[in-house]
Structure formats: structure tokens, C-alpha cells
Motif scaffolding. Sequence first.
Motif, PDB file in Angstrom:
ATOM      1  N   ARG A  92     -17.247   5.616   4.498  1.00  0.00           N
ATOM      2  CA  ARG A  92     -17.012   7.122   4.057  1.00  0.00           C
ATOM      3  C   ARG A  92     -17.333   8.063   2.980  1.00  0.00           C
ATOM      4  O   ARG A  92     -17.624   9.474   2.958  1.00  0.00           O
ATOM      5  N   PRO A 132     -10.910   9.248   5.446  1.00  0.00           N
ATOM      6  CA  PRO A 132     -11.741  10.561   4.416  1.00  0.00           C
ATOM      7  C   PRO A 132     -12.241  11.729   5.909  1.00  0.00           C
ATOM      8  O   PRO A 132     -11.940  11.593   7.280  1.00  0.00           O
ATOM      9  N   THR A 133     -12.037  12.382   5.530  1.00  0.00           N
ATOM     10  CA  THR A 133     -12.996  13.367   5.810  1.00  0.00           C
ATOM     11  C   THR A 133     -13.626  14.863   5.153  1.00  0.00           C
ATOM     12  O   THR A 133     -14.048  13.837   3.957  1.00  0.00           O
ATOM     13  N   VAL A 134     -14.186  15.830   5.833  1.00  0.00           N
ATOM     14  CA  VAL A 134     -15.328  16.817   5.036  1.00  0.00           C
ATOM     15  C   VAL A 134     -14.323  16.810   3.807  1.00  0.00           C
ATOM     16  O   VAL A 134     -12.546  17.462   4.190  1.00  0.00           O
ATOM     17  N   GLY A 149     -15.927  14.770  11.312  1.00  0.00           N
ATOM     18  CA  GLY A 149     -16.310  14.139   9.839  1.00  0.00           C
ATOM     19  C   GLY A 149     -14.919  12.681  10.157  1.00  0.00           C
ATOM     20  O   GLY A 149     -15.404  11.697  10.271  1.00  0.00           O
ATOM     21  N   ARG A 150     -13.951  12.853  10.903  1.00  0.00           N
ATOM     22  CA  ARG A 150     -13.080  11.484  11.322  1.00  0.00           C
ATOM     23  C   ARG A 150     -13.366  11.258  12.666  1.00  0.00           C
ATOM     24  O   ARG A 150     -13.873  10.074  12.443  1.00  0.00           O
ATOM     25  N   TYR A 170     -16.271   8.983  11.192  1.00  0.00           N
ATOM     26  CA  TYR A 170     -15.465   8.150  10.329  1.00  0.00           C
ATOM     27  C   TYR A 170     -14.722   6.222  11.442  1.00  0.00           C
ATOM     28  O   TYR A 170     -15.287   5.772  11.282  1.00  0.00           O
ATOM     29  N   SER A 171     -14.123   7.325  12.366  1.00  0.00           N
ATOM     30  CA  SER A 171     -13.970   6.489  13.794  1.00  0.00           C
ATOM     31  C   SER A 171     -14.528   5.791  14.011  1.00  0.00           C
ATOM     32  O   SER A 171     -14.752   4.133  14.495  1.00  0.00           O
ATOM     33  N   LEU A 222      -6.014   7.242  13.527  1.00  0.00           N
ATOM     34  CA  LEU A 222      -7.285   7.193  13.122  1.00  0.00           C
ATOM     35  C   LEU A 222      -8.701   8.969  13.235  1.00  0.00           C
ATOM     36  O   LEU A 222      -9.162   9.124  12.453  1.00  0.00           O
ATOM     37  N   GLY A 223      -8.194   9.833  14.377  1.00  0.00           N
ATOM     38  CA  GLY A 223      -8.567  10.767  14.706  1.00  0.00           C
ATOM     39  C   GLY A 223      -7.957  12.126  13.765  1.00  0.00           C
ATOM     40  O   GLY A 223      -8.554  12.870  14.039  1.00  0.00           O
ATOM     41  N   GLU A 224      -7.414  11.896  13.551  1.00  0.00           N
ATOM     42  CA  GLU A 224      -6.165  12.903  12.623  1.00  0.00           C
ATOM     43  C   GLU A 224      -6.069  12.568  11.162  1.00  0.00           C
ATOM     44  O   GLU A 224      -5.614  13.198  10.857  1.00  0.00           O
ATOM     45  N   GLY A 225      -6.593  11.666  10.508  1.00  0.00           N
ATOM     46  CA  GLY A 225      -6.453  11.040   8.989  1.00  0.00           C
ATOM     47  C   GLY A 225      -5.456  11.072   8.523  1.00  0.00           C
ATOM     48  O   GLY A 225      -5.691  10.794   7.802  1.00  0.00           O
TER      49      GLY A 225
END
Lengths: 177, 182
Positions: free
Chosen positions: B49, A57-59, B39-40, B43-44, A48-51
Motif C-alpha cells: 500500500r 488503498p488507492t491513489v 492504484g486499486r 493493490y489487487s 477489491l477493485g472498487e476500493g
Amino acid sequence: MNDCERLSDRMPDVALHRSEWTPEEAAHLAGCAECLAEWELVLAVRALGEGEGEGAPTVSDSSAVSATLLRRLAEDRAGRARARRAWSFAGAAAAAAAILVAVMTGRDAATVAAPPVVAEAEALVPLPELEGLETAQLDTLLQSIDRPFAGTSTLDASTLGEHEDGELEQVFAAWEG
Amino acid sequence: MSASPVLETPSDHALAAAYRAGDERAAAELVRRHAPAVGRFLYSSGAVRDEIDDLVQEALFRAFRRLDGWRGEASFRSWLFAIASNVLRDQYRRRKGRQVLLIEDRDLPDRADPHADLAAMETEERLRQGIASLPRLQREVFLLRTQQGGGYVEIAAALGTTPGAARVHYHHAVKRLKELIR
């Protein structure tokens, strides 16, 4: 610390590929349901933390984020500078007002503390009965006022007790004019 | 033949110092390095999102605004995560306790086994909800440890607690989440 606790402490590092299981640790993991459940949990959260997750999602755009960030920081700095200037102005205005009040208060106090000036002003009030006199007459009047009472009397004040009432009346009438 | 010069990557400390000295490129580099991870992390932690970009922006803004507050006891990223966690908490409070975490509709990926993908997404969502429902310190310690590999000393410095307390929070979080995903 037992084997489970030791393994638990090592899980994040192994999950992040900073380390590897030793054969003994791998054997324990394969045979311990509690450790295996924790290991799966740690792997899932790392993913989850590494996408790596399906929808993680991430930035969206780091350069856009930094551009917006720098603009906001510049605006913030400008706003704080404006606020500092406003406070400086307010401080200066307050100081000026305080000085003005102090000056005004001091002036009032000085006025109250100057009775001789008032007395002098009162002394200048004209006496209407003197207005018709000539300068020479006024001089004569002033000389008669300045002359000691004892000098104007034909009697010595220290011997007043020796006179009769009628004589004293005459002396008093002479003094009062 | 002389060896080609090795270009050293500046540390976060060096970049922070450069930004404080007025170099905006240093800030851009710090953002490039850490914004995706923030961001992650958000999200976690249960952030929606669609709001990730805004939350990251706010976290970075707060961080750069008081960059002097980062003294280096914890890594820059751990320090950022702690700030991001505060941003998320503030957002939650602004909504007066309305649940931040939403189960989102997503298009199913066009893959060979859509059922497996759906199951994976459901597990992920359940996990996110579980993490979001943890008490704050448990959640932060757990994520800093599992996603960043932070040691208890560093985590404690970032979160203002003790290493012993951080360890206890971590184990409580693991216990609760294991029960949740079984």
C-alpha cells in the motif's frame, strides 16, 4: 457451453452492475456450489477493485499525481532534446574529423604522386665546379653539351669498326674530354 | 424554452489526442479518470500500500511517454493496467525475487464487530496473496475481467494474446483462487 460456463461468462458483468441474473440463472446459482463459490470470488475481487475492501488503498491525490507526472514528462522531453543536440554535435564533429582526415590523406597522396617536382628540385642542386665560371664560359659549355656527339667527332660513328685500337682510343679521349 | 446544452464528456481517445497536441489539461483529466483504478489494480495484484502512489506514477509516466503506442484496440484503462502490471513486475525483479506482498499491520476499525472486520481483512489479504501468486497472464486476465468487465477480445488486445488463450487463463485463475479461498 453448459449452464455453469454460461453463468461464469456473465459473472463479471453482473458483479459490475452492467447486467442482472435472469430467474433461471439465479435458480442455477442458488443450487450449484461451484458457481456460487466462483460468484463469491468474483464479488470479492470486484470489491477489491472498487476500493470497497477494509484496507483497500488507492491513489491519495490525483491532482498531485498529474502535477508530478507533467513535470516528469517535461523533464524527460528536455532531457531527450539535450541528448538529440549532443548527438547532433557529436555527428557534426565526427563528420568534420572525417573530412579533415580525407583532406590530409589526399594531400599526402598528391605529394607522393608528383615525382617531376622532386626531380626538378634535385636538378637544382648546384655543381661547385661550375660556380667559378663566367656567364660567357657557361654559355660556351652549354653549347658544347647541346652539340650532337656526331658533330663533335671527326669520325663517323658508323665507321668506327674500321679504325685501329689506337685511333679509337683517341676518339674516346676526345669525347670524354 | 430551449433545452440546456449537453456538455459531452470527451472520450479517452479525444483526451489522448488533445494531450499529444500539447494540451496538458487533457493529461490531467486522464489521470483523474484512471489513476485511482490503476492504484486499486496494483493493490489487487499484490502491491504494497505504501508504494501504490509511486507505482501509479511510474505506470502513468511510462504510458504517457509512449502514448502513440495506444492504438485503441483495447480500452485506455486496460492498456494502462497492462503497463502497471509491467511496472509491478519490474519492481519485483529489482528486488531480486523478494516477495513484494507483505501482510501489513493495520489499526482495527472502531466498529461494532471488530472480529468480523478482522476476518474480512484476513480474507482480503489471502485473496490478494492468491492473486499475486498467479502466473502473470492469469492474474492480468482475471483482474481485467473481474474488475473492469473487459471482454476476452479487448483483454487479448491489451495483453498481446488471443481471446481463446485469455479465456483459458481466466478459468485457470478462477479454479486456483476458488481452492484458495474455500
